[in-house]
Design a protein around this motif. Structure first.
Motif, mmCIF file in Angstrom:
data_model
loop_
_atom_site.group_PDB
_atom_site.id
_atom_site.type_symbol
_atom_site.label_atom_id
_atom_site.label_comp_id
_atom_site.label_asym_id
_atom_site.label_seq_id
_atom_site.Cartn_x
_atom_site.Cartn_y
_atom_site.Cartn_z
ATOM 1 N N UNK A 27 0.890 -1.573 0.250
ATOM 2 C CA UNK A 27 0.005 -0.267 -0.080
ATOM 3 C C UNK A 27 0.741 1.069 0.141
ATOM 4 N N UNK A 28 2.173 1.372 0.409
ATOM 5 C CA UNK A 28 2.983 1.965 0.627
ATOM 6 C C UNK A 28 3.437 2.516 -1.041
ATOM 7 N N UNK A 29 4.599 1.373 -1.142
ATOM 8 C CA UNK A 29 4.395 1.518 -2.969
ATOM 9 C C UNK A 29 2.401 2.081 -4.029
ATOM 10 N N UNK A 30 2.236 1.052 -3.416
ATOM 11 C CA UNK A 30 0.875 2.131 -4.166
ATOM 12 C C UNK A 30 0.950 3.595 -3.828
ATOM 13 N N UNK A 31 0.757 4.101 -3.197
ATOM 14 C CA UNK A 31 0.287 5.443 -2.731
ATOM 15 C C UNK A 31 2.090 6.402 -3.150
ATOM 16 N N UNK A 32 2.996 6.043 -3.155
ATOM 17 C CA UNK A 32 3.905 6.493 -3.809
ATOM 18 C C UNK A 32 3.613 6.624 -5.647
ATOM 19 N N UNK A 33 3.698 5.435 -6.119
ATOM 20 C CA UNK A 33 2.816 5.179 -8.166
ATOM 21 C C UNK A 33 2.308 6.626 -7.911
ATOM 22 N N UNK A 34 0.444 6.004 -7.104
ATOM 23 C CA UNK A 34 -0.203 6.890 -7.727
ATOM 24 C C UNK A 34 -0.306 8.550 -7.025
ATOM 25 N N UNK A 35 0.899 8.946 -6.417
ATOM 26 C CA UNK A 35 1.259 10.021 -5.320
ATOM 27 C C UNK A 35 -0.181 11.281 -4.660
ATOM 28 N N UNK A 36 -0.498 9.803 -3.485
ATOM 29 C CA UNK A 36 -1.393 10.453 -3.200
ATOM 30 C C UNK A 36 -1.843 9.245 -2.100
ATOM 31 N N UNK A 37 -2.742 9.749 -0.696
ATOM 32 C CA UNK A 37 -3.055 8.389 0.321
ATOM 33 C C UNK A 37 -3.740 7.996 -0.039
ATOM 34 N N UNK A 38 -4.223 7.122 -1.124
ATOM 35 C CA UNK A 38 -5.178 6.627 -1.428
ATOM 36 C C UNK A 38 -5.222 5.319 -0.987
ATOM 37 N N UNK A 39 -4.339 4.416 -0.122
ATOM 38 C CA UNK A 39 -4.436 3.087 0.600
ATOM 39 C C UNK A 39 -3.850 3.674 1.895
ATOM 40 N N UNK A 40 -4.762 2.817 2.842
ATOM 41 C CA UNK A 40 -4.055 2.661 4.224
ATOM 42 C C UNK A 40 -2.913 2.465 4.461
ATOM 43 N N UNK A 41 -2.141 2.547 5.589
ATOM 44 C CA UNK A 41 -0.675 2.120 5.293
ATOM 45 C C UNK A 41 -0.939 1.827 7.137
ATOM 46 N N UNK A 42 -0.355 0.989 7.440
ATOM 47 C CA UNK A 42 -1.150 0.482 8.802
ATOM 48 C C UNK A 42 0.565 -0.559 8.723
ATOM 49 N N UNK A 43 1.142 -0.587 9.930
ATOM 50 C CA UNK A 43 2.358 -2.036 10.840
ATOM 51 C C UNK A 43 1.195 -3.050 10.814
#
Length: 506
Positions: free
Chosen positions: A36-52
């Motif tokens: 999800x962190x990579x997804x957010x990086x590639x699409x340029x936003x915080x679309x996916x929730x990132x939790x450890x």
């Protein structure tokens, strides 16, 4: 300022392809590796929730990404399950009570888990992998190589050897240390690329690699598909309307059993033929499609499977020959099948079979049938009609001729200048209606985004200002001036106003 490792958040002016037509780049990997962190990086936003915490992402997430001159959809998926989880937990989650092999012998829990793909990967992730043009296999460089990574790598090699797989080693913030962290992943059989989804390290190189693979796929697909492309023709209709007789007449031999007893054909049978012009076609003879209630009341599992195969044949075909019986003309079930054809975006030729059973035929009889068919199946008013008698071979050759014409129209591209000229003439003849507030829709320009079926994108000030009646008018004018007989066309309306995502399709 955007860093070199951040995708372009502002799409190029020519970026006009609808979401569903863009190539897919799917991120796959075990839980909690940073997908999800990579997804957010590639699409340029915080679309996916990132939790450890593993298992946060369950459904597929889609986002557009732009890198250089390339545009694609990035897909975030849930984590891949592995056999490191207890077999009982896997089976309970999938609600598998009894699994039987092809020979009827019950399988063991582990055999069943191996045999059924959902036991290895979440259903949503599986679907995302299936539709992907490029796969980013993400692993955790800090955690190192684990058994789950090896299982996923084996699964990808075994089932998706035809897809491009890029192995990205995440959480490698230090460039020097990252090379060492990535080195142990060479044993997976892919070239590891160290990246950091959080800091952006290496993601620029990753995007360059993704885009180079997309370009290679597009080039090979366009060449190979044109060389090896064989249009498929699905012959569908109600039971006992003469579908198998038409196939035998087209093939020139008794390839399928013909019987007055409805339900003789069970499977969707593929047969390859060559038309008079040398073009090859793949014919798909299907089982008769009865009403759902009739199939259910009959209680025949075989018929249920046969009907499902017939419906799938429509999905995998290019052109559908909808066969109706002359004496019955258009029935309610014929209308439902026609609706399915239009919904799937397939070309269509309506075949009125057993024409010899109509007494005292003349030109007026044909005109009456034309009017009746067009009236009852208005959404297929673009489909040519052929009157045939399969048993004697009368007009069967015209079916192939019309199918060839329809396939050419489905694959035709309309020049942008010609398209915009047609659109401007339609706008001048009948401008979009004004709203109560005095607003009126404006069309800036149009372009053809796809073929099979032909798909056109209209860039407008606000898609909501174009009512359904006006969209039908525009399709009618496009057909009148540009043709496209025998195939549905799709009109997509895209708002250019910022913050307004209103759009529509027809």
């Amino acid at each position: 300022m955007l860093s070199d490792s951040t995708p372009n958040l502002y799409p190029p002016k020519w970026a006009s392809i609808p979401d569903h037509l863009l190539p897919r780049v799917t991120i796959v990997g075990r839980p909690n590796v940073g997908k999800s962190a990579l997804f957010n990086r590639l699409v340029g936003g915080n679309r996916a929730i990132v939790v450890d915490e593993p298992g946060v992402t369950r459904d597929r997430l889609y986002g557009r990404s732009f890198w250089g001159d390339h545009e694609f959809m990035v897909v975030d998926t849930g984590g891949v399950m592995t056999f490191s989880r207890s077999q009982i937990d896997v089976m309970e989650e999938l609600a598998i009570t009894t699994t039987v092999g092809m020979d009827g012998i019950p399988l063991t829990v582990r055999e069943a888990a191996v045999a059924r793909m959902p036991s290895m990967i979440e259903r949503q992730a599986t679907a995302a992998v299936e539709e992907a043009a490029v796969l980013i296999f993400l692993v955790d460089g800090q955690a190192g190589l684990v058994a789950a990574d090896m299982e996923i790598a084996d699964w990808l090699r075994k089932n998706y050897s035809d897809k491009c797989v890029i192995l990205a080693v995440n959480k490698c913030e230090s460039p020097h240390k990252g090379l060492m962290q990535a080195s142990e992943f060479w044993s997976l059989g892919f070239s590891p690329l160290p990246i950091s989804a959080i800091s952006g390290t290496g993601t620029g190189e990753l995007l360059d690699l993704v885009c180079s693979e997309l370009k290679a796929i597009e080039a090979s697909d366009s060449n190979e598909e044109e060389e090896n492309y064989i249009p498929s023709i699905a012959i569908v209709g109600r039971p006992n309307v003469g579908k198998s007789s038409i196939l035998n007449a087209l093939v020139g031999e008794d390839r399928t059993i013909v019987s007055p007893i409805s339900g003789t054909t069970r499977d969707a049978i593929d047969t390859e033929i060559t038309g008079p012009d040398g073009q090859k076609y793949r014919l798909i003879d299907t089982a008769g499609i009865r009403k759902r209630a009739a199939v259910a009341s009959a209680g025949s599992t075989t018929e249920v499977l046969s009907v499902n195969r017939a419906l799938r044949a429509i999905c995998r075909s290019d052109v559908v020959a909808l066969v109706i019986e002359a004496m019955a003309c258009i029935t309610e079930q014929d209308v439902r099948i026609a609706e399915r054809i239009e919904k799937e975006g397939k070309g269509c030729v309506i075949v009125v079979n057993k024409w010899d059973t109509i007494p005292n035929k003349n030109q007026q009889t044909t005109t009456y049938y034309d009017q009746d068919v067009r009236e009852k199946v208005r959404f297929l008013d673009w489909a040519p009609i052929v009157y045939s008698t399969a048993i004697s071979g009368h007009s069967v050759d015209k079916i192939i001729a019309d199918v060839g014409m329809v396939e050419k129209e489905r694959s035709r591209r309309l020049g942008t200048s010609i398209l915009n000229q047609v659109v401007q003439e339609a706008l001048a003849f009948k401008p979009p209606p004004r709203t109560r507030g005095g607003k009126r829709g404006r069309v800036y320009y149009s372009t053809q985004a796809a073929i099979r079926p032909p798909t056109f994108v209209f860039f407008v000030n606000d898609a909501k200002l174009f009512p359904e009646t006006y969209r039908r008018y525009m399709e009618k004018q496009l057909r009148k001036d540009a043709g496209f007989p025998g195939t549905p066309i799709r009109l997509l309306w895209r708002s250019r106003r910022r913050g307004n995502k209103g759009n529509g399709t027809q």
